[in-house]
Enzyme design. Sequence first.
Site, PDB file in Angstrom:
ATOM      1  N   TRP A 103       0.844  -1.219  -0.003  1.00  0.00           N
ATOM      2  CA  TRP A 103       0.067   0.054  -0.098  1.00  0.00           C
ATOM      3  C   TRP A 103       0.903   1.084  -0.039  1.00  0.00           C
ATOM      4  O   TRP A 103       0.374   2.299  -0.587  1.00  0.00           O
ATOM      5  CB  TRP A 103      -1.013  -0.060   1.063  1.00  0.00           C
ATOM      6  CG  TRP A 103      -1.991  -1.070   1.051  1.00  0.00           C
ATOM      7  CD1 TRP A 103      -1.955  -2.078   1.785  1.00  0.00           C
ATOM      8  CD2 TRP A 103      -2.788  -1.321  -0.040  1.00  0.00           C
ATOM      9  NE1 TRP A 103      -2.890  -3.222   1.254  1.00  0.00           N
ATOM     10  CE2 TRP A 103      -3.357  -2.756   0.224  1.00  0.00           C
ATOM     11  CE3 TRP A 103      -3.221  -0.380  -1.119  1.00  0.00           C
ATOM     12  CZ2 TRP A 103      -4.694  -3.135  -0.586  1.00  0.00           C
ATOM     13  CZ3 TRP A 103      -4.540  -1.072  -1.775  1.00  0.00           C
ATOM     14  CH2 TRP A 103      -4.891  -2.244  -1.725  1.00  0.00           C
ATOM     15  N   ASP A 172      -1.161   6.807   6.575  1.00  0.00           N
ATOM     16  CA  ASP A 172      -2.338   5.778   6.239  1.00  0.00           C
ATOM     17  C   ASP A 172      -2.616   4.798   7.378  1.00  0.00           C
ATOM     18  O   ASP A 172      -1.661   4.050   7.383  1.00  0.00           O
ATOM     19  CB  ASP A 172      -1.750   5.073   4.804  1.00  0.00           C
ATOM     20  CG  ASP A 172      -2.777   4.003   4.448  1.00  0.00           C
ATOM     21  OD1 ASP A 172      -3.981   4.092   5.135  1.00  0.00           O
ATOM     22  OD2 ASP A 172      -2.681   3.391   3.406  1.00  0.00           O
ATOM     23  N   LYS A 196     -12.095  -1.846   8.117  1.00  0.00           N
ATOM     24  CA  LYS A 196     -11.261  -2.871   8.966  1.00  0.00           C
ATOM     25  C   LYS A 196     -11.662  -2.688  10.618  1.00  0.00           C
ATOM     26  O   LYS A 196     -12.070  -3.578  11.064  1.00  0.00           O
ATOM     27  CB  LYS A 196      -9.912  -2.804   8.781  1.00  0.00           C
ATOM     28  CG  LYS A 196      -9.556  -2.954   7.280  1.00  0.00           C
ATOM     29  CD  LYS A 196      -8.105  -2.715   7.018  1.00  0.00           C
ATOM     30  CE  LYS A 196      -8.074  -2.535   5.460  1.00  0.00           C
ATOM     31  NZ  LYS A 196      -8.203  -3.687   4.530  1.00  0.00           N
TER      32      LYS A 196
HETATM   33  N1  PMP Z   1      -4.067   1.163   2.758  1.00  0.00           N
HETATM   34  C1  PMP Z   1      -3.948  -0.012   3.586  1.00  0.00           C
HETATM   35  C2  PMP Z   1      -3.076   0.167   4.672  1.00  0.00           C
HETATM   36  C3  PMP Z   1      -4.920  -0.910   3.131  1.00  0.00           C
HETATM   37  O1  PMP Z   1      -4.711  -2.093   3.990  1.00  0.00           O
HETATM   38  C4  PMP Z   1      -5.915  -0.861   2.161  1.00  0.00           C
HETATM   39  C5  PMP Z   1      -6.875  -1.804   1.755  1.00  0.00           C
HETATM   40  N2  PMP Z   1      -6.698  -2.885   2.103  1.00  0.00           N
HETATM   41  C6  PMP Z   1      -5.856   0.334   1.337  1.00  0.00           C
HETATM   42  C7  PMP Z   1      -4.724   1.369   1.850  1.00  0.00           C
HETATM   43  C8  PMP Z   1      -6.882   0.730   0.258  1.00  0.00           C
HETATM   44  O2  PMP Z   1      -7.860   1.130   0.589  1.00  0.00           O
HETATM   45  P1  PMP Z   1      -9.225   1.210  -0.169  1.00  0.00           P
HETATM   46  O3  PMP Z   1      -9.665  -0.147  -0.571  1.00  0.00           O
HETATM   47  O4  PMP Z   1     -10.166   1.715   0.697  1.00  0.00           O
HETATM   48  O5  PMP Z   1      -8.844   2.175  -1.197  1.00  0.00           O
END
Ligand code: PMP
Length: 363
Positions: A103, A172, A196
């Site tokens: 991510w 994030d 989550k």
């Molecule tokens: N950052 C992290 C740490 C994640 O775990 C995730 C999704 N699992 C995301 C960003 C992406 O999030 P989204 O699907 O809400 O765009």
Amino acid sequence: MTQRIWNFSAGPAVLPESVLEEARNNLLSLGSTGIGILEHSHRGKAFLAIYEETEALVRSVGDVPADYKVLFLQGGASTQFFQIPMNYLSSDRTADYLVTGAWSEKAEEEARRFGKTHLACSSQDKNYSYIPAKCSFSANPAYVHYTSNNTIFGTQWHNLPMVSNGVDLICDASSDIFSRPIDVSKYAMIYAGAQKNLGPAGVTLVLMRDEMIERGAKNLPTMLQYRTHAKNESMYNTPPTFAIYLVGLVLKWIKQGGGLTAIGERNQKKAGKLYAYLDQSRLFKPTTALDSRSQMNVTFVTGDADLDAKFCSAATQAGFDGLKGHRSVGGMRASIYNAFPEAGIDAFIEFLKKFEAENHKSP
Ligand code: PMP
């Protein structure tokens, strides 16, 4: 009703049962309004009251300072990956990224569309199995971005990256927001998809310093300027009303359970039990460095891909779902966010023991 099973999904993930029941009770009529929660106008009195309560709960649970805005945005955390550099990075500036997983890699890639990036640290050399001890920052970064919990790789920052005074730190926190106490004042901005730890998919919580909102680029589409949402209480357009309502219920549940200190202790205990078992196991082993382990996503392997697959399918049959690890790590991943109950950890450890007894071959 079909019996609920132990849900280890990485997100969307398990929600507190009491929250789901309350939402169900309000589906056909929110309180005595005669209109279901999904059907209320976002401009109406009933929803505005919910919105205000939810915002107040974010502030009280997260101890959010008065000079921060609470925004409820859409487009997922992935939209923040580009909205941040779009607003705060330009071709003549550099933003620093701490790359500790897939991510943060994605966030950094998006930033490159708008300006220069500098990798202040990376743990890619060992397949992101650890959190680097040191960062080396650029001279005058536009901001520093990091991912506090690496959902896929099962690592978590346990200390704040040491940025210089005055540098904007952006986090994030999608997979560990409000899972332990947090000092919001140390960040210029924190963002997290709700799916989550906070509620269902469809809303992204953003906490942002007022001063940073003001500084954002002005030549952008209206929806992509943070000030638009700040000025309009996240209601410039139709907000995800049901998701915001559920976030409010989850926050109430967190507050009633003793707030972030209590939930942090519970999460530590839950993860601690699971890691303690894995550490002494002769069949399973964690994939992450001891000092970098996530309390949210526990990743582990047997070392034999076929046996991992056998384990996952036996676990599913026994009522433990969502354990297959991400393909970039393999093995297993147990996601045990705020709402995952300790009883589920205890039941899972019993299952792990049984599987180990039946499948471990002495060398
Ligand atoms: N950052 C992290 C740490 C994640 O775990 C995730 C999704 N699992 C995301 C960003 C992406 O999030 P989204 O699907 O809400 O765009």
